[in-house]
Design a protein around this motif. Structure first.
Motif, PDB file in Angstrom:
ATOM      1  N   LEU A 123     -21.446 -23.733 -34.945  1.00 20.39           N
ATOM      2  CA  LEU A 123     -22.678 -25.051 -35.935  1.00 20.39           C
ATOM      3  C   LEU A 123     -24.404 -24.205 -36.258  1.00 20.39           C
ATOM      4  O   LEU A 123     -24.370 -24.301 -34.952  1.00 20.39           O
ATOM      5  CB  LEU A 123     -22.379 -26.044 -36.290  1.00 20.39           C
ATOM      6  CG  LEU A 123     -20.477 -26.273 -36.512  1.00 20.39           C
ATOM      7  CD1 LEU A 123     -20.583 -27.960 -35.695  1.00 20.39           C
ATOM      8  CD2 LEU A 123     -20.218 -26.429 -37.372  1.00 20.39           C
ATOM      9  N   SER A 124     -25.196 -24.381 -37.335  1.00 19.94           N
ATOM     10  CA  SER A 124     -26.529 -23.861 -37.060  1.00 19.94           C
ATOM     11  C   SER A 124     -26.504 -25.962 -37.330  1.00 19.94           C
ATOM     12  O   SER A 124     -26.778 -25.935 -38.465  1.00 19.94           O
ATOM     13  CB  SER A 124     -26.923 -23.346 -38.123  1.00 19.94           C
ATOM     14  OG  SER A 124     -27.706 -23.629 -37.913  1.00 19.94           O
ATOM     15  N   LEU A 125     -27.677 -26.025 -36.349  1.00 21.17           N
ATOM     16  CA  LEU A 125     -28.063 -27.244 -36.141  1.00 21.17           C
ATOM     17  C   LEU A 125     -29.512 -27.643 -35.797  1.00 21.17           C
ATOM     18  O   LEU A 125     -29.888 -26.504 -34.509  1.00 21.17           O
ATOM     19  CB  LEU A 125     -27.171 -27.924 -35.019  1.00 21.17           C
ATOM     20  CG  LEU A 125     -25.839 -28.095 -35.985  1.00 21.17           C
ATOM     21  CD1 LEU A 125     -24.743 -29.064 -33.985  1.00 21.17           C
ATOM     22  CD2 LEU A 125     -25.276 -29.061 -36.548  1.00 21.17           C
ATOM     23  N   HIS A 126     -29.950 -28.129 -36.486  1.00 23.61           N
ATOM     24  CA  HIS A 126     -31.751 -28.733 -35.856  1.00 23.61           C
ATOM     25  C   HIS A 126     -31.532 -29.145 -34.644  1.00 23.61           C
ATOM     26  O   HIS A 126     -31.086 -30.116 -34.379  1.00 23.61           O
ATOM     27  CB  HIS A 126     -31.822 -29.650 -37.353  1.00 23.61           C
ATOM     28  CG  HIS A 126     -33.299 -29.948 -36.940  1.00 23.61           C
ATOM     29  ND1 HIS A 126     -34.273 -30.424 -35.807  1.00 23.61           N
ATOM     30  CD2 HIS A 126     -34.488 -29.669 -37.688  1.00 23.61           C
ATOM     31  CE1 HIS A 126     -35.821 -31.139 -35.987  1.00 23.61           C
ATOM     32  NE2 HIS A 126     -35.984 -29.774 -37.581  1.00 23.61           N
ATOM     33  N   PRO A 127     -32.633 -28.874 -33.554  1.00 23.62           N
ATOM     34  CA  PRO A 127     -32.774 -29.231 -31.798  1.00 23.62           C
ATOM     35  C   PRO A 127     -32.713 -30.598 -32.605  1.00 23.62           C
ATOM     36  O   PRO A 127     -32.499 -31.138 -31.251  1.00 23.62           O
ATOM     37  CB  PRO A 127     -33.852 -28.542 -32.016  1.00 23.62           C
ATOM     38  CG  PRO A 127     -33.531 -27.502 -32.612  1.00 23.62           C
ATOM     39  CD  PRO A 127     -33.759 -27.797 -33.999  1.00 23.62           C
ATOM     40  N   ALA A 128     -33.494 -31.836 -33.214  1.00 25.37           N
ATOM     41  CA  ALA A 128     -33.994 -32.960 -32.490  1.00 25.37           C
ATOM     42  C   ALA A 128     -32.007 -33.653 -33.624  1.00 25.37           C
ATOM     43  O   ALA A 128     -32.605 -35.022 -33.288  1.00 25.37           O
ATOM     44  CB  ALA A 128     -34.791 -33.134 -34.054  1.00 25.37           C
ATOM     45  N   CYS A 129     -31.106 -33.197 -34.287  1.00 23.98           N
ATOM     46  CA  CYS A 129     -30.392 -33.356 -34.785  1.00 23.98           C
ATOM     47  C   CYS A 129     -29.159 -34.775 -33.825  1.00 23.98           C
ATOM     48  O   CYS A 129     -29.415 -34.455 -32.850  1.00 23.98           O
ATOM     49  CB  CYS A 129     -29.282 -32.126 -34.699  1.00 23.98           C
ATOM     50  SG  CYS A 129     -27.131 -32.976 -35.088  1.00 23.98           S
ATOM     51  N   SER A 130     -29.787 -36.033 -34.782  1.00 22.77           N
ATOM     52  CA  SER A 130     -28.782 -37.320 -33.936  1.00 22.77           C
ATOM     53  C   SER A 130     -28.238 -37.481 -33.242  1.00 22.77           C
ATOM     54  O   SER A 130     -27.296 -38.061 -32.104  1.00 22.77           O
ATOM     55  CB  SER A 130     -29.717 -38.477 -34.669  1.00 22.77           C
ATOM     56  OG  SER A 130     -28.909 -38.351 -36.109  1.00 22.77           O
ATOM     57  N   SER A 131     -27.158 -36.394 -33.489  1.00 25.87           N
ATOM     58  CA  SER A 131     -25.668 -36.178 -33.427  1.00 25.87           C
ATOM     59  C   SER A 131     -26.237 -35.363 -31.212  1.00 25.87           C
ATOM     60  O   SER A 131     -25.093 -36.021 -30.958  1.00 25.87           O
ATOM     61  CB  SER A 131     -24.901 -35.161 -33.817  1.00 25.87           C
ATOM     62  OG  SER A 131     -25.045 -34.090 -34.158  1.00 25.87           O
ATOM     63  N   LEU A 132     -27.409 -34.771 -31.624  1.00 30.39           N
ATOM     64  CA  LEU A 132     -26.951 -34.315 -30.406  1.00 30.39           C
ATOM     65  C   LEU A 132     -27.614 -35.078 -29.134  1.00 30.39           C
ATOM     66  O   LEU A 132     -27.781 -35.064 -27.291  1.00 30.39           O
ATOM     67  CB  LEU A 132     -27.698 -32.576 -30.214  1.00 30.39           C
ATOM     68  CG  LEU A 132     -27.254 -32.164 -31.129  1.00 30.39           C
ATOM     69  CD1 LEU A 132     -28.109 -30.844 -31.606  1.00 30.39           C
ATOM     70  CD2 LEU A 132     -25.658 -31.617 -29.585  1.00 30.39           C
ATOM     71  N   HIS A 133     -28.731 -35.899 -29.810  1.00 27.00           N
ATOM     72  CA  HIS A 133     -29.401 -37.197 -28.553  1.00 27.00           C
ATOM     73  C   HIS A 133     -28.996 -37.575 -28.317  1.00 27.00           C
ATOM     74  O   HIS A 133     -29.080 -39.090 -27.995  1.00 27.00           O
ATOM     75  CB  HIS A 133     -31.036 -37.279 -29.717  1.00 27.00           C
ATOM     76  CG  HIS A 133     -31.832 -35.884 -29.513  1.00 27.00           C
ATOM     77  ND1 HIS A 133     -32.532 -35.387 -28.680  1.00 27.00           N
ATOM     78  CD2 HIS A 133     -31.081 -34.536 -30.283  1.00 27.00           C
ATOM     79  CE1 HIS A 133     -33.054 -34.114 -28.965  1.00 27.00           C
ATOM     80  NE2 HIS A 133     -33.207 -33.912 -30.046  1.00 27.00           N
ATOM     81  N   TYR A 134     -28.574 -38.602 -30.506  1.00 29.31           N
ATOM     82  CA  TYR A 134     -27.978 -40.102 -29.839  1.00 29.31           C
ATOM     83  C   TYR A 134     -26.638 -40.349 -30.257  1.00 29.31           C
ATOM     84  O   TYR A 134     -26.250 -41.871 -29.799  1.00 29.31           O
ATOM     85  CB  TYR A 134     -28.805 -41.568 -30.388  1.00 29.31           C
ATOM     86  CG  TYR A 134     -30.049 -40.905 -31.092  1.00 29.31           C
ATOM     87  CD1 TYR A 134     -30.784 -41.084 -29.884  1.00 29.31           C
ATOM     88  CD2 TYR A 134     -30.896 -40.556 -32.193  1.00 29.31           C
ATOM     89  CE1 TYR A 134     -32.478 -40.552 -29.516  1.00 29.31           C
ATOM     90  CE2 TYR A 134     -32.596 -40.468 -31.791  1.00 29.31           C
ATOM     91  CZ  TYR A 134     -32.769 -40.194 -30.567  1.00 29.31           C
ATOM     92  OH  TYR A 134     -34.179 -40.724 -30.704  1.00 29.31           O
ATOM     93  N   GLY A 135     -25.974 -39.404 -29.488  1.00 26.99           N
ATOM     94  CA  GLY A 135     -24.491 -39.226 -29.861  1.00 26.99           C
ATOM     95  C   GLY A 135     -23.847 -40.117 -30.766  1.00 26.99           C
ATOM     96  O   GLY A 135     -23.031 -40.881 -31.205  1.00 26.99           O
ATOM     97  N   ILE A 136     -24.672 -39.707 -31.863  1.00 26.81           N
ATOM     98  CA  ILE A 136     -24.011 -40.317 -33.531  1.00 26.81           C
ATOM     99  C   ILE A 136     -22.995 -39.167 -33.670  1.00 26.81           C
ATOM    100  O   ILE A 136     -23.343 -38.606 -34.847  1.00 26.81           O
ATOM    101  CB  ILE A 136     -24.628 -40.807 -34.366  1.00 26.81           C
ATOM    102  CG1 ILE A 136     -25.814 -41.289 -33.783  1.00 26.81           C
ATOM    103  CG2 ILE A 136     -24.261 -41.177 -35.878  1.00 26.81           C
ATOM    104  CD1 ILE A 136     -27.327 -41.881 -34.594  1.00 26.81           C
ATOM    105  N   GLN A 137     -21.689 -40.165 -33.433  1.00 30.91           N
ATOM    106  CA  GLN A 137     -20.482 -39.172 -33.462  1.00 30.91           C
ATOM    107  C   GLN A 137     -19.241 -38.920 -33.385  1.00 30.91           C
ATOM    108  O   GLN A 137     -19.186 -40.505 -32.729  1.00 30.91           O
ATOM    109  CB  GLN A 137     -20.727 -37.384 -31.854  1.00 30.91           C
ATOM    110  CG  GLN A 137     -20.597 -38.073 -31.103  1.00 30.91           C
ATOM    111  CD  GLN A 137     -21.084 -37.093 -30.065  1.00 30.91           C
ATOM    112  OE1 GLN A 137     -20.358 -36.849 -28.555  1.00 30.91           O
ATOM    113  NE2 GLN A 137     -22.479 -35.668 -29.882  1.00 30.91           N
TER     114      GLN A 137
END
Lengths: 391, 391
Positions: free
Chosen positions: B86-100
């Motif tokens: 996957l190509s994901l933006h580094p600020a992607c909120s699934s990686l910061h805020y566990g929206i997953q």
């Protein structure tokens, strides 16, 4: 174990196996070194020149810092390279199991045009704590800070020329384990991105409104409320949605049958009031495992204790205590604190169907006005302080 | 609100604004359609032919399903394409805020060589619940299932020819919001990957050992314990680490001052015993918001209730009740259930410094042996059942 006053769980004292290498008393932690930094920089002609700082966290600088780790190879040399998307395996356990954490700190451009980062070692320490809780590997906190300082130095033109703006620094640490079995990560990525901006709540000094309903719980004793892990935030999304549904801006998080006041949205919370004994007091909840140990929270405690003008306590207050104080006109100010917003006064709480209005005093006499000035004077270098790191 | 018996919070009944479009009673949900599927398939010569199924979730098939959503454009056509990062933006909120969030289900190759997916609509429903809790957009559950069926059909050669193996299906749903402000996602990605394998706990029928310490809490009333969100798992990593440190394989999650038994590792838990009144009983905790509503859990309840041979209850048991039953030789079997492991007998609990051994009966007389056979007969098509979807 369920009382808020119960002893905190002792997870942090547990000795981890060597590969994670937290808590190696007296020994140096295997870590990346800032001296090994590799630079892949854009030529000056291809760098951006202007920043859209209208909305918090939407605009990013030209470069980012990335540091890879694997259990077999250890930490790789840190790399500063052009800002770009991450390439992640679809089974990556940061995307499935929330094995992820972050930090937030800021660099300010002073009136002397020098750049200062505010109390960064507190963020490095909290990040190390979160990493241990998430079973991500340890690192040398000073080395990470030096890598961040170098990144900010390279991106110095992005720090706003404004006594309102700052460069928000977002260290992020994720598992890149590419397997579906839930396990201690064998691969990880630590990265840092930068975003110039104004304070988070740019509502022109308007007080924030909070929705307080005990049906949602932010954190629990035995959980991860004191770590900056993603799951704390994802779990709060629906409550925040419901707060907006009821016309409020943020959630006031309550805890326990007696509705203890714990946090507000993603901020710590403070009450400035006349307590039951008639004393002037500034109160904020204690660090018992539920509460995020905020850097702004700690700074407010440090500053007001140094003033020594009123009682400063770390203790829980319940909604009943708050309502009673409000009724008896003993509430001076209620406010949130955090790196993104700094200090954010609360004007209203919607609780059990009732709008609790918090009276506004003369702005110049407010504690928040005075604290904001004292903090900004340090951040923008108008007051000399060992709380700032010069870039 | 803190008692486990308290009424569940009513978040699911809250009407969401149209963009998320959950709970649109009587109206069709704006959703992607399987009829719009786009195929970018590898030529047969470039496809893999053998699968390493030695370890759960480490090997993936040739293709994946991806479906993008944005608040401005809605759902895009579903796409089946070669498996790739996957190509994901580094600020992607699934990686910061566990929206997953994720799901787990399995396709089995029957003795008749036909492929069956086990009770997939229960997974689709749970996924829709998790999506609502995470403020991710709604979708048509049947359309997603049809997209998954098509993916499995394309990858049919990957389903093991074995009455032990299966193709594990992992739907995943993440926010791709590329901004740092915590907010309802305006972009999201739903994707599905497939992994052939044997059962998760391939310890040759050896019973699992559990470490029970009340200092860690998996979930709490007002939290997300009943949704399959990443934060539930990331928050459990350190407890799992400590369980291994104490020589156990998984955590037995306790709750409350009376140490209620809630879940085991990432499994639901069942006790087959003679209760205080001398009745034979199968007990598992109730779905009160703390417990993940497992598909295998539901299937065990459905099967044993249909048998009508002993009492089947959804109620909490405390460690005191369990210890007392164990001492009085009233424990027949304790076992975990989950899609990955199916049914996993527990042989030992380490609790308050004591090793509680759970006696082994003759294997042929065990409830777990009988339940495993009944479930496998359905999954591998030896027993006709409307619980399976033919691929």
């Amino acid at each position: 174990m369920f009382g808020v006053t119960a002893a905190q769980c002792d997870w942090f004292n547990l000795e981890l196996k060597p590969l994670l290498a937290h808590n190696m008393a007296g020994k140096s932690i295997p870590s990346f070194q800032a001296a090994d930094l590799v630079f892949q920089l854009l030529s000056s002609s291809t760098r951006e020149t202007t920043a859209d700082v209208s909305t918090f966290g939407t605009c990013f600088t030209d470069h980012m810092l990335t540091i890879e780790w694997s259990v077999t190879e250890g930490w790789q040399p840190p790399l500063i390279k052009p800002f770009e998307n991450l390439s992640l395996h679809p089974a990556c356990s940061s995307l499935h199991y929330g094995i992820q954490l972050f930090e937030g700190l800021k660099a300010y451009r002073g009136d002397d045009n020098r750049l200062r980062i505010f109390r960064p070692m507190l963020n490095m320490q909290r990040m190390a704590n979160s990493a241990k809780r998430a079973c991500l590997p340890a690192f040398d906190q000073s080395e990470l800070l030096e890598c961040i300082r170098r990144l900010v130095e390279i991106e110095q033109d992005w720090v706003p020329h404004s006594n309102q703006g700052s460069l928000y620094i977002r260290p992020t640490f994720i598992s890149t384990e590419p397997t579906l079995g839930l396990k201690t990560p064998t691969r990880a990525l630590l990265y840092v991105i930068l975003s110039p901006g104004r304070p988070y709540f740019a509502n022109g000094g308007k007080d924030v409104s909070l929705w307080a309903d005990p049906k949602y719980t932010r954190a629990w004793i035995g959980g991860t409320g004191d770590c900056k892990m993603g799951g704390n935030y994802g779990g709060s999304m629906f409550a925040q949605y419901e707060a907006v549904h009821y016309g409020c801006e943020q959630v006031l998080w309550l805890y326990g049958e007696d509705h203890k006041i714990t946090e507000a949205g993603t901020m710590n919370i403070f009450l400035h009031w006349i307590n039951e004994d008639g004393e002037e007091e500034l109160s904020t909840p204690p660090l018992d495992g539920l509460i995020l140990p905020g850097v702004t929270r700690q700074s407010i405690l440090d500053i007001t204790r140094k003033w020594d003008e009123f009682k400063v306590t770390e203790r829980y207050l319940t909604m009943a205590q708050f309502c009673s104080a409000l009724k008896q006109q003993r509430v001076k100010e209620l406010f949130g604190s955090g790196t993104a917003c700094m200090i954010c006064p609360v004007g209203l709480i919607l609780y059990q169907g009732e709008n609790l209005h918090i009276p506004n005093q003369e702005k110049s006499s407010l504690l928040t006005t005075r604290l904001t000035k004292e903090l900004e004077d340090i951040q923008y270098g108008r007051t000399a302080s060992d709380w700032t790191l010069l870039v």
